[in-house]
Design a protein around this motif. Sequence first.
Motif, PDB file in Angstrom:
ATOM      1  N   PRO A   1     -23.271 -12.313 -48.204  1.00  0.00           N
ATOM      2  CA  PRO A   1     -23.695 -13.439 -49.048  1.00  0.00           C
ATOM      3  C   PRO A   1     -22.632 -14.524 -49.095  1.00  0.00           C
ATOM      4  CG  PRO A   1     -22.999 -11.577 -50.396  1.00  0.00           C
ATOM      5  CD  PRO A   1     -23.026 -11.089 -48.974  1.00  0.00           C
ATOM      6  N   LYS A   2     -23.072 -15.767 -49.177  1.00  0.00           N
ATOM      7  CA  LYS A   2     -22.127 -16.873 -49.244  1.00  0.00           C
ATOM      8  C   LYS A   2     -21.446 -16.901 -50.609  1.00  0.00           C
ATOM      9  CE  LYS A   2     -24.343 -19.970 -45.930  1.00  0.00           C
ATOM     10  NZ  LYS A   2     -24.796 -21.347 -45.661  1.00  0.00           N
ATOM     11  N   PRO A   3     -20.133 -17.165 -50.638  1.00  0.00           N
ATOM     12  CA  PRO A   3     -19.455 -17.265 -51.933  1.00  0.00           C
ATOM     13  C   PRO A   3     -19.992 -18.450 -52.720  1.00  0.00           C
ATOM     14  CG  PRO A   3     -18.023 -17.983 -50.135  1.00  0.00           C
ATOM     15  CD  PRO A   3     -19.229 -17.368 -49.496  1.00  0.00           C
ATOM     16  N   LYS A   4     -19.950 -18.346 -54.048  1.00  0.00           N
ATOM     17  CA  LYS A   4     -20.489 -19.417 -54.890  1.00  0.00           C
ATOM     18  C   LYS A   4     -19.628 -20.671 -54.817  1.00  0.00           C
ATOM     19  CE  LYS A   4     -22.817 -16.299 -58.126  1.00  0.00           C
ATOM     20  NZ  LYS A   4     -22.946 -15.862 -59.543  1.00  0.00           N
ATOM     21  N   GLY A   5     -18.321 -20.500 -54.754  1.00  0.00           N
ATOM     22  CA  GLY A   5     -17.416 -21.640 -54.658  1.00  0.00           C
ATOM     23  C   GLY A   5     -16.668 -21.613 -53.342  1.00  0.00           C
ATOM     24  N   MET A   6     -16.181 -22.777 -52.914  1.00  0.00           N
ATOM     25  CA  MET A   6     -15.448 -22.837 -51.655  1.00  0.00           C
ATOM     26  C   MET A   6     -14.093 -22.150 -51.801  1.00  0.00           C
ATOM     27  SD  MET A   6     -15.460 -23.737 -48.499  1.00  0.00           S
ATOM     28  CE  MET A   6     -16.830 -24.895 -48.409  1.00  0.00           C
TER      29      MET A   6
ATOM     30  N   ARG B   1     -19.682 -20.100 -40.972  1.00  0.00           N
ATOM     31  CA  ARG B   1     -21.108 -20.236 -41.310  1.00  0.00           C
ATOM     32  C   ARG B   1     -21.429 -19.616 -42.665  1.00  0.00           C
ATOM     33  NH1 ARG B   1     -22.216 -18.512 -35.988  1.00  0.00           N
ATOM     34  NH2 ARG B   1     -22.930 -16.515 -36.841  1.00  0.00           N
ATOM     35  N   ALA B   2     -20.609 -18.670 -43.100  1.00  0.00           N
ATOM     36  CA  ALA B   2     -20.848 -18.016 -44.388  1.00  0.00           C
ATOM     37  C   ALA B   2     -20.298 -18.816 -45.568  1.00  0.00           C
ATOM     38  CB  ALA B   2     -20.232 -16.615 -44.385  1.00  0.00           C
ATOM     39  N   LEU B   3     -19.614 -19.927 -45.291  1.00  0.00           N
ATOM     40  CA  LEU B   3     -19.039 -20.734 -46.365  1.00  0.00           C
ATOM     41  C   LEU B   3     -20.102 -21.628 -47.004  1.00  0.00           C
ATOM     42  CD1 LEU B   3     -15.723 -21.886 -44.621  1.00  0.00           C
ATOM     43  CD2 LEU B   3     -15.975 -20.081 -46.338  1.00  0.00           C
ATOM     44  N   PRO B   4     -19.982 -21.905 -48.296  1.00  0.00           N
ATOM     45  CA  PRO B   4     -20.965 -22.766 -48.979  1.00  0.00           C
ATOM     46  C   PRO B   4     -20.658 -24.253 -48.754  1.00  0.00           C
ATOM     47  CG  PRO B   4     -19.353 -21.990 -50.556  1.00  0.00           C
ATOM     48  CD  PRO B   4     -18.996 -21.340 -49.233  1.00  0.00           C
ATOM     49  N   ILE B   5     -20.794 -24.713 -47.526  1.00  0.00           N
ATOM     50  CA  ILE B   5     -20.438 -26.100 -47.196  1.00  0.00           C
ATOM     51  C   ILE B   5     -21.472 -27.078 -47.754  1.00  0.00           C
ATOM     52  CG2 ILE B   5     -20.068 -27.723 -45.300  1.00  0.00           C
ATOM     53  CD1 ILE B   5     -18.909 -25.392 -43.692  1.00  0.00           C
ATOM     54  N   GLU B   6     -22.738 -26.802 -47.497  1.00  0.00           N
ATOM     55  CA  GLU B   6     -23.843 -27.578 -48.069  1.00  0.00           C
ATOM     56  C   GLU B   6     -23.722 -29.072 -47.791  1.00  0.00           C
ATOM     57  OE1 GLU B   6     -23.711 -26.500 -52.162  1.00  0.00           O
ATOM     58  OE2 GLU B   6     -24.483 -24.469 -51.821  1.00  0.00           O
ATOM     59  N   GLY B   7     -23.234 -29.418 -46.601  1.00  0.00           N
ATOM     60  CA  GLY B   7     -23.166 -30.821 -46.215  1.00  0.00           C
ATOM     61  C   GLY B   7     -22.110 -31.638 -46.925  1.00  0.00           C
ATOM     62  N   LYS B   8     -21.129 -30.972 -47.532  1.00  0.00           N
ATOM     63  CA  LYS B   8     -20.099 -31.680 -48.295  1.00  0.00           C
ATOM     64  C   LYS B   8     -18.759 -31.662 -47.555  1.00  0.00           C
ATOM     65  CE  LYS B   8     -22.241 -30.286 -52.668  1.00  0.00           C
ATOM     66  NZ  LYS B   8     -22.039 -29.523 -53.929  1.00  0.00           N
ATOM     67  N   PRO B   9     -17.868 -32.618 -47.869  1.00  0.00           N
ATOM     68  CA  PRO B   9     -16.524 -32.595 -47.279  1.00  0.00           C
ATOM     69  C   PRO B   9     -15.785 -31.314 -47.657  1.00  0.00           C
ATOM     70  CG  PRO B   9     -16.979 -34.730 -48.276  1.00  0.00           C
ATOM     71  CD  PRO B   9     -18.090 -33.821 -48.699  1.00  0.00           C
ATOM     72  N   VAL B  10     -14.890 -30.892 -46.783  1.00  0.00           N
ATOM     73  CA  VAL B  10     -14.159 -29.643 -46.974  1.00  0.00           C
ATOM     74  C   VAL B  10     -12.659 -29.925 -46.899  1.00  0.00           C
ATOM     75  CG1 VAL B  10     -13.720 -27.345 -46.021  1.00  0.00           C
ATOM     76  CG2 VAL B  10     -16.036 -28.271 -46.013  1.00  0.00           C
ATOM     77  N   THR B  11     -11.889 -29.184 -47.687  1.00  0.00           N
ATOM     78  CA  THR B  11     -10.428 -29.311 -47.666  1.00  0.00           C
ATOM     79  C   THR B  11      -9.821 -28.156 -46.883  1.00  0.00           C
ATOM     80  OG1 THR B  11     -10.365 -30.465 -49.796  1.00  0.00           O
ATOM     81  CG2 THR B  11      -8.340 -29.377 -49.076  1.00  0.00           C
ATOM     82  N   LEU B  12      -8.872 -28.480 -46.013  1.00  0.00           N
ATOM     83  CA  LEU B  12      -8.196 -27.482 -45.185  1.00  0.00           C
ATOM     84  C   LEU B  12      -6.690 -27.637 -45.341  1.00  0.00           C
ATOM     85  CD1 LEU B  12      -8.246 -25.304 -42.903  1.00  0.00           C
ATOM     86  CD2 LEU B  12      -8.239 -27.208 -41.270  1.00  0.00           C
ATOM     87  N   LEU B  13      -6.013 -26.537 -45.637  1.00  0.00           N
ATOM     88  CA  LEU B  13      -4.556 -26.537 -45.701  1.00  0.00           C
ATOM     89  C   LEU B  13      -4.017 -26.125 -44.335  1.00  0.00           C
ATOM     90  CD1 LEU B  13      -4.087 -24.655 -49.113  1.00  0.00           C
ATOM     91  CD2 LEU B  13      -4.404 -27.110 -48.724  1.00  0.00           C
ATOM     92  N   ALA B  14      -3.141 -26.934 -43.777  1.00  0.00           N
ATOM     93  CA  ALA B  14      -2.566 -26.628 -42.466  1.00  0.00           C
ATOM     94  C   ALA B  14      -1.051 -26.615 -42.586  1.00  0.00           C
ATOM     95  CB  ALA B  14      -3.014 -27.648 -41.426  1.00  0.00           C
ATOM     96  N   GLU B  15      -0.453 -25.476 -42.318  1.00  0.00           N
ATOM     97  CA  GLU B  15       1.001 -25.377 -42.399  1.00  0.00           C
ATOM     98  C   GLU B  15       1.658 -26.096 -41.223  1.00  0.00           C
ATOM     99  OE1 GLU B  15       2.303 -21.373 -42.882  1.00  0.00           O
ATOM    100  OE2 GLU B  15       1.454 -21.189 -44.900  1.00  0.00           O
TER     101      GLU B  15
END
Length: 259
Positions: free
Chosen positions: A53-58, A91-105
């Motif tokens: 199941p997809k998590p409720k929050g990102m 694909r299992a993430l709750p993206i829903e067509g919204k911008p996403v934040t990524l942390l890159a070291e």
Amino acid sequence: MRASCLRSGVLPRFAAVAGLTLAAAACESAPKPPEPGPAAAAAPVAEAPAEPPKPKGMPELLVDSMGPYLGGQRVDLSQKDGAEKLSKVIRALPIEGKPVTLLAEKKAKPSAVAAVVTELGAAGAPTVLIKTDGRDDLPKEITVVPEGRVSKPPACAVSAMVLKDLATAIWPFGGGMGKRQRKGLAGPDLSHTGEQLTKDIAACSASVAFFSADDEVPWEMAHNLAGTILGSDAKKKLATLVLLRAAPVAGRPVQLGGG
């Protein structure tokens, strides 16, 4: 005497007949083995495991020196099924067509960051905000557009990358004469690179620019180059900054789609 002989001859035959009769009766009275039931005829078929199941929050999405670490799941892109697993996790993430934040070291591989951004775009993210603790004089956050969401940019659009020897290269998206700037004392010479970028961005009507880096250099260098591109846009006409999925060859036409 004769009667005695008759009796002695009849008795063995009678005993034999009686024995056969008893044996037949025993066989007839023995219980029959049970008929095989439906369970024995066909073994149950195991059902395929359901999608998680997809998590409720990102959840937190991170790329470090070991690769993507997304929502608590490590993806080893060096493995044969690494790309497939990355796609499945995203694909299992709750993206829903919204911008996403990524942390890159800082020490992440540019190819790993680019792979995550590309898959996020394929899963519906229109943009990705990448946060990296880079140079203090450059943005620590950049918003990039996944490569798959861009098509047919102008041939004059600026393309730039950090090379293996920490030099920088700038050339038009459609290919052509490039400008190379040798490395500085502690990395790419972003001052002179920025001067050339300002000229090239102003000379083209494109509102999109592309950047990348050789996989031998740390992601921090690519992030700083992206910040330099944005800072060199004097007229602020760049609306789209694209992180290329695969490092291109400087001076040659840029191939979208990972080529």
